[in-house]
Write a protein that holds these residues in place. Structure first.
Motif, mmCIF file in Angstrom:
data_model
loop_
_atom_site.group_PDB
_atom_site.id
_atom_site.type_symbol
_atom_site.label_atom_id
_atom_site.label_comp_id
_atom_site.label_asym_id
_atom_site.label_seq_id
_atom_site.Cartn_x
_atom_site.Cartn_y
_atom_site.Cartn_z
ATOM 1 N N UNK A 25 -13.312 0.901 1.313
ATOM 2 C CA UNK A 25 -12.761 0.081 0.229
ATOM 3 C C UNK A 25 -11.273 0.401 0.112
ATOM 4 N N UNK A 26 -10.577 -0.438 -0.648
ATOM 5 C CA UNK A 26 -9.169 -0.154 -0.892
ATOM 6 C C UNK A 26 -9.008 1.162 -1.650
ATOM 7 N N UNK A 27 -9.976 1.433 -2.546
ATOM 8 C CA UNK A 27 -9.934 2.681 -3.315
ATOM 9 C C UNK A 27 -9.987 3.890 -2.398
ATOM 10 N N UNK A 28 -10.946 3.866 -1.461
ATOM 11 C CA UNK A 28 -11.093 5.001 -0.548
ATOM 12 C C UNK A 28 -9.824 5.181 0.281
ATOM 13 N N UNK A 29 -9.251 4.041 0.691
ATOM 14 C CA UNK A 29 -8.030 4.110 1.495
ATOM 15 C C UNK A 29 -6.891 4.772 0.699
ATOM 16 N N UNK A 30 -6.754 4.360 -0.568
ATOM 17 C CA UNK A 30 -5.678 4.923 -1.384
ATOM 18 C C UNK A 30 -5.896 6.407 -1.655
ATOM 19 N N UNK A 31 -7.179 6.767 -1.913
ATOM 20 C CA UNK A 31 -7.483 8.185 -2.133
ATOM 21 C C UNK A 31 -7.050 8.995 -0.913
ATOM 22 N N UNK A 76 0.837 -1.201 0.000
ATOM 23 C CA UNK A 76 0.000 0.000 0.000
ATOM 24 C C UNK A 76 0.871 1.251 0.000
ATOM 25 N N UNK A 77 1.968 1.223 0.752
ATOM 26 C CA UNK A 77 2.862 2.376 0.804
ATOM 27 C C UNK A 77 3.495 2.618 -0.563
ATOM 28 N N UNK A 78 3.913 1.528 -1.237
ATOM 29 C CA UNK A 78 4.534 1.676 -2.556
ATOM 30 C C UNK A 78 3.521 2.218 -3.564
ATOM 31 N N UNK A 79 2.280 1.690 -3.476
ATOM 32 C CA UNK A 79 1.228 2.138 -4.393
ATOM 33 C C UNK A 79 0.917 3.619 -4.157
ATOM 34 N N UNK A 107 -4.850 8.174 1.391
ATOM 35 C CA UNK A 107 -3.388 8.153 1.550
ATOM 36 C C UNK A 107 -2.733 9.151 0.594
ATOM 37 N N UNK A 108 -3.150 9.116 -0.687
ATOM 38 C CA UNK A 108 -2.554 10.013 -1.681
ATOM 39 C C UNK A 108 -2.825 11.464 -1.291
#
Lengths: 278, 349
Positions: free
Chosen positions: A149-155, A72-75, A157-158
């Protein structure tokens, strides 16, 4: 006076970095126990406990949490770079708008972190703004499940880490000579080719620095996966929290923290090398 | 014969300032043209329009009869050498020179061959693996030139190519540049603010002022017969004397307290003439084309001395006094100066 000035950072490091680190290290080798604190140190009679570290190596639950966190950190870092490259270059070339745009990048820091996460929840939840707009347009009656969701988490994080990627790229882009791209075009390179062969290679150290500047803190992130991510996103931050506060297994939690630190030492050293080279 | 480069009525405005104001210019194949002008005269803008980095508001650019309007820089068979050289800092000398050939998609062997030729021509042997920051100013200049020449452009544009070099290197590099251009056969436009450089190297000189092309011609012609006051003062710092045209075509100049009589009568409407400092002699007979004054200042300049002579009418005249004519007069000495009729050049505007 001089000696005192030199002592202050030493004292600071000893008190706030070395001491907690030593404490965590000791805990990782301790036994779980009833009481306050809920562990017995190696010198309390039972000796060092090798079980915690072995558990990390053998139990896929812990191994996966470390792996997921790094992924997740790399993404997150990769997505931040994709956004930060055009942003950093555009801001560096914005002329009189430069300071205003740079301010806009830093503006989120002026509001509380939790408030910003709260805003994302407000946008993404089933009765949130995005679903309201979709329903209003009549595309669907069923709400889209966006939150947790994973999407929400990535949003999330970014969103939280983007400024850390923009700043080093902006700084490097201001040092670029805009005539070099023109010289490349003059020699027959299309604008895209000129960017790939001339601009991007010169930004390489800054790209690596930006990646690590996001990757390192993102690997230990707890709050964003907890508030925006799916329940099955058992990242290392969440597992740490569970072990500390729900299972009250401080030794295993400490061992996990030590493992994450060991995994991140490589990238941290790399980052410092790049910092010295730049 | 059509010219290699043909500019017609080029105009480019930045706000209310015209960087180019109706410039028309032809450059035949194989010619070395110096574009001469002060800063802000529009000479660099002209180069950038030809290279394609700047779009003219009106006017046309034709290369060998082909209209270049709308052709992006990377598709123009024209190469430019930037004033700052703009070498790629992350590439070696060889990679810098090969860059343009790689973009053409030439085979490896041909690229290696042509790079080696360019390296030999510009005496860069042994530098191939170095990065630009490890080169001296003169070496960087040669790499930049090699990088542009290796593409065998039909037209080579040089923006102040010698500007960053010290005086010694500048002269030598200038002659090298001239030799390389003859050898390559490319048409070449060199932008410079240095009149000595332009006169020494170019087949033809074009003088620009405020976005206009004020005069063009062979160096000697432009130097000897400046058309306007600007050209006269910019090239060789000529004396400009103003006055009233007499009915028989001479110029009565109150500031010089004399009458200047050119070889051919002045055309109607001319009220100023140019007089080169080196065409003025000391101690001639008293007639037209001579004036009395006192030496106000004398500066030694090596092969000659520069005298500033205050004429009886108040004008200050620059006079170049050759060393072989003996020691120059001291400050305060009364002198008489004179000149030949053909040294008096009428100025238009």
């Amino acid at each position: 006076m001089r000696i005192a000035l030199r002592l202050i950072p030493g004292l600071w490091l000893a008190l706030l970095v070395a001491a907690p680190l030593a404490l965590v290290g000791v805990m990782a080798l301790s036994w779980q126990a009833e009481g306050v604190p809920p562990y017995s140190p190696p010198w309390a009679g039972e000796g060092t406990n090798p079980e915690n570290l072995r558990l990390l190596a053998e139990d896929p639950y812990y191994r996966d949490s470390l792996g997921q966190s790094l992924l997740v950190a790399a993404l997150t870092a990769a997505l931040c770079l994709l956004l930060a490259i055009p942003m950093g270059i555009a801001i560096a070339r914005a002329g009189k708008w430069r300071n205003a745009l740079l301010g806009a990048v830093l503006l989120p820091f002026w509001t509380g972190f939790l408030i910003r996460i709260g805003a994302w929840i407000g946008l993404l939840r089933d009765e949130g703004w995005i679903n309201a707009i979709i329903r209003g347009l009549g595309w669907t009656d069923q709400p889209l499940h966006l939150l947790y969701t994973h999407g929400a988490m990535l949003v999330g994080m970014v969103h939280a880490y983007l400024p850390f990627a923009v700043l080093p790229l902006f700084a490097a882009a201001t040092r670029l000579d805009p005539l070099l791209e023109q010289a490349a075009e003059d020699l027959g390179a299309t604008p895209g080719r000129a960017f790939l062969t001339i601009t991007l290679p010169q930004l390489l150290p800054a790209l690596a620095a930006a990646f690590l500047l996001v990757f390192i803190p993102a690997a230990g992130e707890y709050v964003i996966p907890e508030l925006l991510g799916p329940p099955n996103a058992t990242l290392v931050g969440r597992v740490l929290f569970q072990e500390f506060f729900q299972s009250r297994d401080w030794p295993v939690a400490s061992a996990l923290a030590v493992a994450l630190l060991v995994l991140l030492i490589g990238p941290i050293i790399l980052f410092q090398r790049l910092g010295r080279a730049a | 014969m059509t010219a290699r480069l043909s500019l017609r009525g080029l105009t480019r405005r930045f706000g209310s300032v015209a960087a180019l104001d109706g410039v028309s210019l032809d450059v035949p194949a194989g010619e070395f043209l110096a574009l001469l002008g002060g800063s802000g005269s529009g000479k660099s803008t002209l180069l950038r329009v030809v290279a394609g980095f700047e779009v003219a508001d009106s006017g046309t650019v034709h290369l060998d009869g082909t209209d270049l309007s709308g052709v992006p820089p990377h598709r123009r068979p024209v190469n430019m050498m930037f004033q700052s050289y703009a070498l790629f800092p992350h590439m070696t000398v060889a990679a810098n020179i090969a860059y343009g050939l790689r973009r053409e998609g030439r085979p490896r062997a041909e690229i290696a061959d042509r790079v080696a030729q360019a390296v030999a021509m510009l005496r860069l042997e042994g530098m191939e693996a170095r990065r630009p920051h490890a080169l001296s100013g003169g070496q960087r200049q040669r790499v930049a030139l090699a990088r542009a020449l290796v593409k065998r452009p039909r037209l080579l544009l040089l923006d102040e190519p010698l500007g960053a070099l010290d005086a010694n290197l500048r002269e030598r590099t200038g002659f090298e540049l001239r030799a390389i251009q003859r050898e390559s056969g490319a048409a070449l436009i060199m932008v410079t603010h240095d009149q000595a450089e332009a006169l020494a190297l170019a087949d033809r000189v074009a003088v620009m002022d405020h976005g206009r092309l004020v005069q063009q011609g062979a160096p000697r012609e432009v130097y000897d017969r400046p058309a306007t006051r600007f050209v006269a003062e910019f090239l060789g710092a000529a004396n400009v004397l103003e006055g009233r045209r007499t009915p028989d075509g001479a110029l009565e100049c109150p500031a010089a307290a004399c009458t200047l009589r050119p070889a051919a009568p002045l055309p109607e409407g001319v009220t100023a003439v140019a007089l080169r400092p080196e065409r003025i002699r000391l101690a001639p007979a008293k007639d037209d084309n001579s004036a009395a004054g006192t030496v106000a200042e004398a500066a030694f300049r090596g092969e000659s001395s520069l005298l500033l002579i205050r004429l009886a009418g108040g004008a200050l005249l620059r006079v170049s006094h050759a060393e072989e004519d003996g020691a120059p007069p001291e400050r305060g000495t009364p002198v008489r100066v004179g000149w030949d009729a053909d040294a008096v050049v009428p100025l238009h505007g």
